[in-house]
Write an enzyme that holds these catalytic residues in place. Structure first.
Site, PDB file in Angstrom:
ATOM      1  CG  ASP A 115      -2.099  -0.963   1.052  1.00 33.41           C
ATOM      2  OD1 ASP A 115      -2.335  -1.399  -0.091  1.00 33.41           O
ATOM      3  OD2 ASP A 115      -2.761  -1.279   2.064  1.00 33.41           O
ATOM      4  CG  LEU A 167     -13.448  -1.251  -3.095  1.00 30.95           C
ATOM      5  CD1 LEU A 167     -13.621  -1.832  -1.699  1.00 30.95           C
ATOM      6  CD2 LEU A 167     -14.675  -0.428  -3.485  1.00 30.95           C
ATOM      7  CD  GLU A 173     -20.927  -4.370   2.254  1.00 28.15           C
ATOM      8  OE1 GLU A 173     -19.989  -5.032   1.775  1.00 28.15           O
ATOM      9  OE2 GLU A 173     -22.016  -4.189   1.679  1.00 28.15           O
ATOM     10  CE  LYS A 215     -10.299  -3.241   1.149  1.00 28.49           C
ATOM     11  NZ  LYS A 215      -9.576  -4.457   0.907  1.00 28.49           N
ATOM     12  CG  ASP A 240      -6.584  -9.309   4.380  1.00 25.04           C
ATOM     13  OD1 ASP A 240      -6.513  -9.161   3.143  1.00 25.04           O
ATOM     14  OD2 ASP A 240      -5.605  -9.203   5.134  1.00 25.04           O
ATOM     15  CE1 TYR A 256     -17.621  -7.684  -2.537  1.00 24.02           C
ATOM     16  CE2 TYR A 256     -16.912  -8.869  -0.576  1.00 24.02           C
ATOM     17  CZ  TYR A 256     -16.638  -8.357  -1.836  1.00 24.02           C
ATOM     18  OH  TYR A 256     -15.397  -8.520  -2.385  1.00 24.02           O
ATOM     19  CE  LYS A 286     -19.451  -2.633  -0.720  1.00 24.92           C
ATOM     20  NZ  LYS A 286     -19.829  -4.054  -0.857  1.00 24.92           N
ATOM     21  CE  LYS A 307      -5.804  -1.431   2.672  1.00 21.24           C
ATOM     22  NZ  LYS A 307      -5.570  -2.465   1.712  1.00 21.24           N
ATOM     23  CB  CYS A 364      24.692 -17.439  30.324  1.00 18.99           C
ATOM     24  SG  CYS A 364      23.978 -15.871  30.867  1.00 18.99           S
ATOM     25  CB  CYS A 401      27.025 -15.238  33.961  1.00 17.08           C
ATOM     26  SG  CYS A 401      26.210 -16.822  33.641  1.00 17.08           S
ATOM     27  CB  CYS A 440      21.455 -18.660  32.519  1.00 21.98           C
ATOM     28  SG  CYS A 440      22.776 -18.218  33.651  1.00 21.98           S
ATOM     29  CB  CYS A 492      23.404 -15.324  35.855  1.00 23.80           C
ATOM     30  SG  CYS A 492      23.260 -14.398  34.317  1.00 23.80           S
TER      31      CYS A 492
HETATM   32  S1  IVH Z   1     -17.035  -4.187  -2.739  1.00 16.78           S
HETATM   33  C1  IVH Z   1     -16.855  -2.475  -6.914  1.00 16.78           C
HETATM   34  N1  IVH Z   1     -17.124  -5.075  -0.268  1.00 16.78           N
HETATM   35  O1  IVH Z   1     -11.572  -5.403  -1.265  1.00 16.78           O
HETATM   36  C2  IVH Z   1     -16.690  -2.787  -5.488  1.00 16.78           C
HETATM   37  N2  IVH Z   1     -15.118  -5.395  -1.506  1.00 16.78           N
HETATM   38  O2  IVH Z   1      -9.571  -3.463  -2.047  1.00 16.78           O
HETATM   39  C3  IVH Z   1     -16.320  -4.167  -5.293  1.00 16.78           C
HETATM   40  N3  IVH Z   1     -13.376  -6.578  -0.288  1.00 16.78           N
HETATM   41  O3  IVH Z   1     -11.553  -6.208  -4.661  1.00 16.78           O
HETATM   42  C4  IVH Z   1     -15.829  -4.459  -3.965  1.00 16.78           C
HETATM   43  N4  IVH Z   1     -14.529  -6.889   1.573  1.00 16.78           N
HETATM   44  O4  IVH Z   1     -11.890  -8.113  -2.979  1.00 16.78           O
HETATM   45  C5  IVH Z   1     -16.378  -4.936  -1.387  1.00 16.78           C
HETATM   46  N5  IVH Z   1     -17.360  -5.845   1.895  1.00 16.78           N
HETATM   47  C6  IVH Z   1     -16.637  -5.713   0.796  1.00 16.78           C
HETATM   48  C7  IVH Z   1     -15.314  -6.210   0.713  1.00 16.78           C
HETATM   49  C8  IVH Z   1     -14.591  -6.020  -0.469  1.00 16.78           C
HETATM   50  C9  IVH Z   1     -13.368  -7.105   0.950  1.00 16.78           C
HETATM   51  C10 IVH Z   1     -12.233  -6.631  -1.216  1.00 16.78           C
HETATM   52  C11 IVH Z   1     -12.603  -6.961  -2.644  1.00 16.78           C
HETATM   53  C12 IVH Z   1     -12.073  -5.811  -3.439  1.00 16.78           C
HETATM   54  C13 IVH Z   1     -10.995  -5.277  -2.548  1.00 16.78           C
HETATM   55  C14 IVH Z   1     -10.624  -3.855  -2.847  1.00 16.78           C
END
Ligand code: IVH
Length: 690
Positions: free
Chosen positions: A48, A94, A125, A127, A129, A236, A301, A325, A419, A422, A437, A442
């Protein structure tokens, strides 16, 4: 909200054209490793930063923006072993916001672009990983699944995704003719921990994190491998849809996905204002580790679908959504050296000396490696590039090496045989994981014992910090805890940095410590296995140190809250002349060796009769044995694993993620130490949070 660390800036002293080129090369290289090879060489946080630096250069020099810049297109591609699938509707990425200001700026941009956006409502929502997936149903039947790839063309993983328990093979009656659902495939943390436990048992290398394991597990030639990995889905978003109902909001589409039997994250919330968005982000920043899956931020969103259409998209990402993030919890950094520290008990703990990195909200330069087995299991070597993780309150951890960039001739690290303080031999007993030790003289152990004696949980001597103890020990002013009470104050006053006030304060603090309750003194004596709870129990039952010293191991073990391990250890401690001499010197100095006896109740209230409480991680007021003894003394059991019959899990520092994950999965309440004490006293569980 928390700091995200050093912000990316375009560096003015660097040639922007050359640096932008270099960054694009690096980003392309790391994107390929992340999306196609499932073998990243750097952590997401570092990736990032590269993208943010490129974006900063492009913002200052708009003429340098190219259509194929990674700031303009989603990352990722299609690996050769998969059949390509063209997405009917492109899968976008995103844009990111790394702090509140960037989130606010996004809200303002929306309102500038489309007037109606000024009163937009949002859906927030977690996010996830994991990795993005598009799953296609035709006539209500599962027909295809594809990764995002470069957004236009993805990879065919139909057979692999079909093995996921959470992905229905068929949709209920009334499903649209074509329904493409989009979401994230992830590996639950509990499944990840279990997978790593299996790897370790089999002598195989551990996986670095749930995201990489999920990607690696899904993108397999053999779907049977995927099937064994317990992957899960949160859906989602809709992709291509033919037939079926029309929706006017995102919340409605989520309801629809749910009605189709597709898994929708229950933590998703509709909110009315950006202030509510911040509150949601703050909440999950703090609670991200309460979930059994990893999240790296929050996706915000716009809810209204007509407004989304009006806002449109860039070439890379929709304008109507943003990823907030969280600060990265993993970074990659060079491991300079592995050193060994000696604690107050003589335990030799290896630790990593790292090039300092900003991770998990602070700069980390040192990280424990626990013991020889851990170093071997992780196979980290001085000179490696390593992944460092700092999650929440948990201490920083070296996760493992980045093998792809390890120099060919890098030597394995071996535990020192002597050690480092000591010079005496280090000893690892048969069947034990720790190395010690065993020289009680020591200097490191001596200093450690004095530091512990003066610490908060023991005699609480303010101003007697680690540095001072080391300084006094090195000068020969202190050799053991009793020396504190006969310190040569003239010599101390003559030291640099010791003014009259600080000398007087330290002297007063040492004097005041003479009146501490007996239990504190017991803790301060450094008896193995004896923590605050056992010390309280002994002090309450016997009233004086002399009576404790005169008691047999059996008599000690009969006390509520003192098990045989503590009793044996106390017996052994006072059997040593050297320890008795120290006690006599403390007595001569006027240190309190008594405390009021507590009415002996042979049977404690059986608050936990027939119940079972699992303890994980370290507690401040109980050693592990003390916590278990306290549970048993109240009629309860304390097994080593969580099941649906578990009454509660007590969550200490550095808890086992698998126990917590299991607790969450089974809906077992998780208590902190205060909740545990209440449970012991009353049998009551605290009301559930939120
Ligand atoms: S929406 C057009 N919702 O994050 C929008 N993405 O960094 C489509 N991701 O490619 C994505 N949780 O793989 C959306 N609740 C969530 C998400 C999510 C994880 C991921 C997804 C996206 C990436 C972008």
């Amino acid at each position: 909200m928390s700091e995200t660390g050093p912000a990316a800036e375009a560096n003015d002293s660097v040639d922007p054209v050359g640096r932008a080129d270099e960054l694009r090369g690096l980003i392309a290289h790391h994107s390929r490793l992340y999306y196609e090879a499932d073998q990243p060489e750097i952590a997401d946080g570092d990736f990032d930063l590269l993208v943010a630096e490129l974006a900063a250069i492009e913002a200052e020099h708009p003429d340098l923006v190219t259509p194929d810049s990674p700031t303009q297109r989603p990352g990722g591609g299609v690996a050769a072993q998969f059949r390509p699938i063209v997405h009917q509707v492109p899968m976008m990425s995103l844009d990111n916001a790394f702090d509140d200001g960037e989130l606010r700026a996004w809200g303002e941009r929306l309102a500038r672009r489309v007037e109606a956006a000024a009163t937009a409502t949002f859906v927030c929502e977690p996010k996830i990983d994991g990795l993005a997936i598009a799953i296609r149903y035709e006539g209500g039947r599962y027909v295809q699944a594809a990764t995002r790839g470069d957004g236009r063309v993805g990879e065919d993983v139909t057979a692999n995704v079909a093995t996921l328990a959470g992905v229905p093979a068929e949709l209920p009656a009334g499903a649209p003719e074509v329904l493409e659902v989009r979401g994230e495939i992830y590996m639950p943390v509990s499944a990840f921990d279990a997978l790593n436990a299996r790897q370790e048992e089999a002598g195989e290398r551990r996986f670095v994190n749930p995201r990489n394991s999920a990607a690696g597990s899904l993108r397999q030639k053999d779907p049977a491998v995927t099937a064994r990995r317990e992957l899960a889905l949160w859906s989602y978003q809709l992709g291509a849809v033919e037939g079926g109902p029309a929706f006017s909001s995102h919340a409605e589409t989520l309801d629809f996905l749910r009605s189709m039997g597709l898994p929708v994250n229950p933590e998703i919330r509709s909110v009315a204002t950006l202030e509510d968005v911040y509150a949601y982000c703050r909440h999950w920043l703090e609670h991200r580790h309460d979930l059994d899956y990893e999240i790296d931020g929050v996706v915000v969103k716009v809810d209204d679908l007509a407004l989304r259409t009006a806002l449109g998209s860039t070439s890379k990402a929709p304008r109507w959504a943003i990823a907030y993030k969280f600060p990265p919890e993993e970074r990659t950094t060079p491991l300079r050296e592995i050193m060994v520290s000696i604690g107050r008990t003589g335990r030799a703990t290896p630790f990593a000396v790292l090039d300092p990195v900003f991770v998990g909200g602070s700069t980390v330069g040192l990280a424990t490696l626990h013991n020889a087995d851990q170093v071997r299991a992780k196979d980290v070597r001085p000179g490696d590039l390593v992944v460092v993780r700092k999650a929440g309150d948990v201490i920083p951890e070296v996760v493992g090496p980045v093998l792809a960039v390890r120099p060919a001739d890098l030597a394995e690290w071996t535990f020192p045989t002597r050690c480092p303080v000591c010079g005496e031999p280090l000893v690892r007993a048969e069947g034990e994981s720790d190395t010690f030790c065993v020289n009680v003289d020591c200097p490191a152990q001596r200093a450690g014992r004095i530091i512990h004696f003066g610490s908060r949980g023991a005699m609480d001597i303010e101003g007697l910090g680690e540095q001072r103890v080391h300084q006094f020990c090195e000068l020969g002013l202190l050799g053991d805890i009793a020396d504190l009470y006969t310190l040569d104050w003239d010599a101390v006053s003559a030291l640099e940095g010791f003014g009259a006030v600080s000398v007087a304060n330290l002297r007063d603090a040492i004097e005041a410590s003479k009146d501490r309750p007996l239990a504190r003194l017991l803790v301060g004596l450094n008896v193995r296995h004896l923590g605050p709870a056992g010390a309280e129990a002994l002090a309450g039952a016997f009233g004086t140190l002399d009576r404790i010293m005169a008691s047999s191991v059996d008599t000690l073990a009969a006390v509520d809250g003192v098990g045989p391990i503590i009793a044996t250890s106390v017996g052994e401690f006072f059997a040593l002349d050297a320890n008795r001499v120290v006690v006599e010197r403390l007595r001569e100095a006027g240190v309190n060796l008594e405390s009021p006896m507590v009415e002996a109740s042979t049977v404690l209230p059986q608050t936990l009769a027939g119940r079972s409480v699992v303890v994980t991680g370290a507690l401040a007021g109980f050693t592990r044995e003390e916590a278990e003894a306290a549970i048993k003394a109240r009629g309860g059991k304390s097994p080593g694993s969580v099941s649906k019959r578990t009454t509660a899990v007590v969550d200490g520092d550095d808890p086992g993620a698998s126990k917590l994950g299991k607790a969450e999965q089974l809906g077992v309440p998780v208590l902190d130490e205060a909740g545990f004490v209440t449970l012991l006293d009353t049998g009551a569980l605290p009301p559930p949070a939120d």
